[in-house]
Design a protein around this motif. Structure first.
Motif, mmCIF file in Angstrom:
data_model
loop_
_atom_site.group_PDB
_atom_site.id
_atom_site.type_symbol
_atom_site.label_atom_id
_atom_site.label_comp_id
_atom_site.label_asym_id
_atom_site.label_seq_id
_atom_site.Cartn_x
_atom_site.Cartn_y
_atom_site.Cartn_z
ATOM 1 N N GLN B 3 11.766 -13.764 8.243
ATOM 2 C CA GLN B 3 13.158 -13.027 8.228
ATOM 3 C C GLN B 3 13.750 -14.046 7.531
ATOM 4 O O GLN B 3 14.104 -14.980 6.741
ATOM 5 C CB GLN B 3 13.628 -13.357 9.605
ATOM 6 C CG GLN B 3 15.160 -12.378 10.297
ATOM 7 C CD GLN B 3 15.252 -12.687 11.722
ATOM 8 O OE1 GLN B 3 15.438 -14.077 11.606
ATOM 9 N NE2 GLN B 3 15.468 -11.659 11.889
ATOM 10 N N ASN B 31 10.371 -2.998 -1.564
ATOM 11 C CA ASN B 31 11.785 -2.653 -1.595
ATOM 12 C C ASN B 31 12.834 -2.641 -0.455
ATOM 13 O O ASN B 31 12.318 -3.459 0.437
ATOM 14 C CB ASN B 31 11.908 -0.794 -1.225
ATOM 15 C CG ASN B 31 11.849 -0.485 0.150
ATOM 16 O OD1 ASN B 31 12.807 -0.711 1.278
ATOM 17 N ND2 ASN B 31 9.803 0.609 -0.171
ATOM 18 N N GLN B 33 16.205 -2.413 1.854
ATOM 19 C CA GLN B 33 16.464 -1.757 1.987
ATOM 20 C C GLN B 33 18.254 -2.123 3.463
ATOM 21 O O GLN B 33 18.211 -3.317 3.366
ATOM 22 C CB GLN B 33 16.527 -0.592 3.365
ATOM 23 C CG GLN B 33 15.465 -0.173 3.070
ATOM 24 C CD GLN B 33 14.376 0.564 3.966
ATOM 25 O OE1 GLN B 33 15.340 1.130 4.939
ATOM 26 N NE2 GLN B 33 13.020 0.510 3.104
ATOM 27 N N TYR B 35 20.978 -1.746 5.857
ATOM 28 C CA TYR B 35 21.425 -0.614 7.028
ATOM 29 C C TYR B 35 23.142 -1.396 7.714
ATOM 30 O O TYR B 35 23.382 -2.546 7.636
ATOM 31 C CB TYR B 35 20.365 -0.509 8.454
ATOM 32 C CG TYR B 35 19.067 -0.365 7.709
ATOM 33 C CD1 TYR B 35 18.118 -1.177 7.572
ATOM 34 C CD2 TYR B 35 18.957 0.562 8.375
ATOM 35 C CE1 TYR B 35 17.302 -0.249 7.263
ATOM 36 C CE2 TYR B 35 17.668 1.455 8.173
ATOM 37 C CZ TYR B 35 16.510 0.704 7.110
ATOM 38 O OH TYR B 35 15.718 1.889 7.275
ATOM 39 N N PHE B 88 22.849 -4.984 7.970
ATOM 40 C CA PHE B 88 21.390 -5.797 7.601
ATOM 41 C C PHE B 88 20.683 -5.280 6.376
ATOM 42 O O PHE B 88 20.918 -4.456 6.368
ATOM 43 C CB PHE B 88 20.645 -5.749 9.095
ATOM 44 C CG PHE B 88 21.103 -6.270 10.218
ATOM 45 C CD1 PHE B 88 21.849 -5.797 11.081
ATOM 46 C CD2 PHE B 88 21.186 -7.042 10.812
ATOM 47 C CE1 PHE B 88 22.543 -5.839 11.864
ATOM 48 C CE2 PHE B 88 21.430 -8.394 11.840
ATOM 49 C CZ PHE B 88 22.181 -6.931 12.791
ATOM 50 N N ALA B 92 10.121 -4.387 2.742
ATOM 51 C CA ALA B 92 9.531 -3.807 3.139
ATOM 52 C C ALA B 92 8.826 -5.045 2.062
ATOM 53 O O ALA B 92 8.990 -4.915 0.427
ATOM 54 C CB ALA B 92 9.092 -2.111 2.476
ATOM 55 N N THR B 97 1.062 -3.576 5.246
ATOM 56 C CA THR B 97 2.157 -2.340 5.657
ATOM 57 C C THR B 97 3.143 -2.418 4.827
ATOM 58 O O THR B 97 4.022 -2.823 5.558
ATOM 59 C CB THR B 97 1.723 -2.169 7.341
ATOM 60 O OG1 THR B 97 0.028 -2.094 8.039
ATOM 61 C CG2 THR B 97 2.292 -1.106 7.398
ATOM 62 N N ALA B 98 3.072 -1.778 3.961
ATOM 63 C CA ALA B 98 4.343 -1.800 3.201
ATOM 64 C C ALA B 98 5.693 -1.004 3.914
ATOM 65 O O ALA B 98 6.588 -1.353 3.697
ATOM 66 C CB ALA B 98 4.386 -0.937 1.612
ATOM 67 N N SER B 99 5.103 -0.079 5.072
ATOM 68 C CA SER B 99 5.978 0.288 6.226
ATOM 69 C C SER B 99 7.296 -0.353 6.379
ATOM 70 O O SER B 99 8.386 -0.166 7.380
ATOM 71 C CB SER B 99 5.462 1.294 6.778
ATOM 72 O OG SER B 99 5.136 2.108 5.506
ATOM 73 N N LYS B 100 6.393 -1.305 7.119
ATOM 74 C CA LYS B 100 6.641 -2.600 8.681
ATOM 75 C C LYS B 100 8.163 -3.061 7.568
ATOM 76 O O LYS B 100 8.005 -3.956 6.148
ATOM 77 C CB LYS B 100 6.403 -4.201 8.653
ATOM 78 C CG LYS B 100 4.781 -3.242 9.427
ATOM 79 C CD LYS B 100 4.193 -4.330 10.335
ATOM 80 C CE LYS B 100 3.619 -4.965 9.095
ATOM 81 N NZ LYS B 100 3.241 -6.531 10.439
ATOM 82 N N LEU B 101 9.318 -3.165 8.150
ATOM 83 C CA LEU B 101 10.511 -3.601 7.576
ATOM 84 C C LEU B 101 10.369 -5.164 8.326
ATOM 85 O O LEU B 101 10.717 -5.262 9.645
ATOM 86 C CB LEU B 101 11.845 -2.834 7.775
ATOM 87 C CG LEU B 101 11.244 -1.554 7.623
ATOM 88 C CD1 LEU B 101 13.251 -1.145 7.590
ATOM 89 C CD2 LEU B 101 11.855 -1.862 5.765
ATOM 90 N N PHE B 103 13.637 -7.332 9.033
ATOM 91 C CA PHE B 103 15.699 -8.105 8.688
ATOM 92 C C PHE B 103 15.820 -9.283 8.431
ATOM 93 O O PHE B 103 15.498 -10.249 8.877
ATOM 94 C CB PHE B 103 15.925 -7.417 9.766
ATOM 95 C CG PHE B 103 15.689 -6.034 10.389
ATOM 96 C CD1 PHE B 103 14.970 -5.623 10.182
ATOM 97 C CD2 PHE B 103 16.807 -4.940 10.152
ATOM 98 C CE1 PHE B 103 14.378 -3.636 10.089
ATOM 99 C CE2 PHE B 103 16.599 -3.709 9.885
ATOM 100 C CZ PHE B 103 15.690 -2.830 10.288
ATOM 101 N N GLY B 104 16.959 -9.351 7.571
ATOM 102 C CA GLY B 104 17.838 -9.725 7.682
ATOM 103 C C GLY B 104 18.420 -10.750 9.032
ATOM 104 O O GLY B 104 18.943 -9.839 9.626
#
Lengths: 113, 113
Positions: B3, B31, B33, B35, B88, B92, B97-101, B103-104
């Protein structure tokens, strides 16, 4: 972007029971995920919901406790089984749409008493 | 834990001031992101910056990314009371799996009148 309807929005459950959370996406999406957010904490990925096959669970999460279904490209459920007060959290589903990227449901606030 | 860390954990400013939040992460990314989450509800996607980008703007938001330092910052200019929320960052991964995020830990922003 894709819109996710998640329900229930909140529930209070007795320990030892199970709760199933549903997420319906208004368009077909490539991937769906389930996250847990414990009180005052950040989001932790529980699993990736795979269409037509068993979900892929992250370390620390098991299928017996968090069974997941994804029968098609727009719908998924997460069940929190044999609940204890430690399961009190917000549970969120997420989806990836190839055109619009990531989107999240509004969350289910679960309290186990 | 993979994390990311965010700082500050909490930030209180007056309306009209700028708010800056920082995010550090541990692995190579595809990438990053940002939120927003209001009152423990669903997440709203704010902005995505790719690993080959250094800065991105969207309205009152400015995001920077320094992959050599594995860090990012989110600047909200001319803040409003409606900006009060938790923010947050999420990364990725470059591999797998680059799609998994991931989170901070989040920054709680309070904007007062």
């Amino acid at each position: 972007s894709a819109v996710i309807s998640q329900k229930p929005s909140r529930d209070i459950c007795q320990r030892g029971t199970s709760l199933t959370i549903q997420c319906q996406v208004d368009s077909q999406v490539t991937m769906m995920f389930w996250y847990r957010q414990q009180p005052g904490q950040s989001l932790t990925l529980i699993a990736t919901a795979n269409q037509g096959s068993e979900a892929t669970y992250e370390s620390g999460f098991v299928i017996d406790k968090f069974p997941i279904s994804r029968p098609n490209l727009t719908f998924s459920t997460l069940t929190v089984s044999n609940m204890s007060p430690e399961d009190s959290s917000i549970y969120l589903c997420s989806a990836i749409d190839t055109h619009y990227g990531y989107t999240f449901g509004s969350g289910t606030r679960l309290t186990v008493v | 834990s993979q994390q990311g860390e965010e700082d500050p954990q909490a930030l209180s400013i007056q309306e009209g001031e700028n708010a800056t939040m920082n995010c550090s992460y541990k692995t190579s990314i595809n990438n990053l992101q940002w939120y927003r989450q209001n009152s423990g509800r669903g997440l709203v996607h704010l902005i995505l910056i790719r690993s080959n980008e250094r800065e991105k703007h969207s309205g009152r938001l400015r995001v920077t990314l320094d992959t050599s330092k594995k860090s990012s910052s989110l600047l909200i200019t001319a803040s409003r009371a409606a900006d009060t929320a938790s923010y947050f960052c999420a990364t990725a991964a470059l591999t797998g799996t680059a799609s998994k995020l991931t989170f901070g830990t989040g920054t709680r922003l309070q904007v007062t009148l």
